[in-house]
Design a protein around this motif. Sequence first.
Motif, PDB file in Angstrom:
ATOM      1  N   THR A  13       0.801  -1.226   0.000  1.00 42.87           N
ATOM      2  CA  THR A  13       0.000   0.000   0.000  1.00 42.87           C
ATOM      3  C   THR A  13       0.833   1.275   0.000  1.00 42.87           C
ATOM      4  O   THR A  13       0.282   2.369  -0.144  1.00 42.87           O
ATOM      5  N   ARG A  15       3.295   1.690  -2.281  1.00 46.40           N
ATOM      6  CA  ARG A  15       3.793   1.867  -3.654  1.00 46.40           C
ATOM      7  C   ARG A  15       3.064   3.018  -4.341  1.00 46.40           C
ATOM      8  O   ARG A  15       1.921   3.336  -4.009  1.00 46.40           O
ATOM      9  N   GLY A  17       0.692   5.144  -6.396  1.00 47.57           N
ATOM     10  CA  GLY A  17      -0.661   4.835  -6.843  1.00 47.57           C
ATOM     11  C   GLY A  17      -1.500   4.112  -5.811  1.00 47.57           C
ATOM     12  O   GLY A  17      -2.715   3.994  -5.968  1.00 47.57           O
ATOM     13  N   GLU A  18      -0.883   3.620  -4.765  1.00 41.62           N
ATOM     14  CA  GLU A  18      -1.611   2.916  -3.706  1.00 41.62           C
ATOM     15  C   GLU A  18      -1.979   3.902  -2.586  1.00 41.62           C
ATOM     16  O   GLU A  18      -1.372   4.965  -2.454  1.00 41.62           O
ATOM     17  N   HIS A  21       0.675   5.607  -0.179  1.00 40.50           N
ATOM     18  CA  HIS A  21       1.780   6.350  -0.789  1.00 40.50           C
ATOM     19  C   HIS A  21       1.609   7.848  -0.595  1.00 40.50           C
ATOM     20  O   HIS A  21       2.510   8.533  -0.111  1.00 40.50           O
ATOM     21  N   ASP A 134       3.816  -9.685  -7.053  1.00 45.60           N
ATOM     22  CA  ASP A 134       3.567  -8.267  -7.321  1.00 45.60           C
ATOM     23  C   ASP A 134       2.151  -7.904  -6.860  1.00 45.60           C
ATOM     24  O   ASP A 134       1.162  -8.314  -7.453  1.00 45.60           O
ATOM     25  N   TRP A 135       2.085  -7.096  -5.800  1.00 43.57           N
ATOM     26  CA  TRP A 135       0.801  -6.655  -5.240  1.00 43.57           C
ATOM     27  C   TRP A 135      -0.020  -5.886  -6.275  1.00 43.57           C
ATOM     28  O   TRP A 135      -1.245  -6.006  -6.341  1.00 43.57           O
ATOM     29  N   LEU A 136       0.629  -5.094  -7.119  1.00 40.67           N
ATOM     30  CA  LEU A 136      -0.080  -4.283  -8.099  1.00 40.67           C
ATOM     31  C   LEU A 136      -0.732  -5.153  -9.175  1.00 40.67           C
ATOM     32  O   LEU A 136      -1.680  -4.701  -9.838  1.00 40.67           O
ATOM     33  N   ARG A 139      -4.472  -5.527  -8.860  1.00 37.52           N
ATOM     34  CA  ARG A 139      -5.333  -4.352  -9.062  1.00 37.52           C
ATOM     35  C   ARG A 139      -5.966  -4.330 -10.414  1.00 37.52           C
ATOM     36  O   ARG A 139      -5.535  -4.723 -11.386  1.00 37.52           O
TER      37      ARG A 139
END
Length: 139
Positions: A13, A15, A17-18, A21, A134-136, A139
Amino acid sequence: MPPPTLPFFVYGTLRPGEPNHDHYLRGRTRAEEPARLHGAALYDGPGYPYAVEEPGTVRGDLVTARPEEYAALLVALDRLEEYAPGDPRNLYERVAREVVREADGTLVRAWVYVAAPAVAEDLRHRGSRLATGDWLALR
């Protein structure tokens, strides 16, 4: 003795865009660049991920704080991650690890918040490992 001044490797969270951030990092950093952490796997948590130290690779960003912001940022991130040195109730531990800059492959020592031992053990048995690291990608 104070902890060393290191950049931070963020993978969830925090990164760009998260949601965290902007709240924690916007205007406080000198550089943010894609990086990888080897020797860790990413697990899905309740709205945020955990890096667990085991074979694997986690994708994230290497964040270098502006020098005048470093001390306050370290305190803020420890609070966000509910990390207190030596506290057995920690969900995360802040550890220094080598991460790889994606741009040029150089190794950089950075702070990483990894799952605390009890949390890591639970995730290994009952958690959901993110194959991409990769967490993103979720999304």
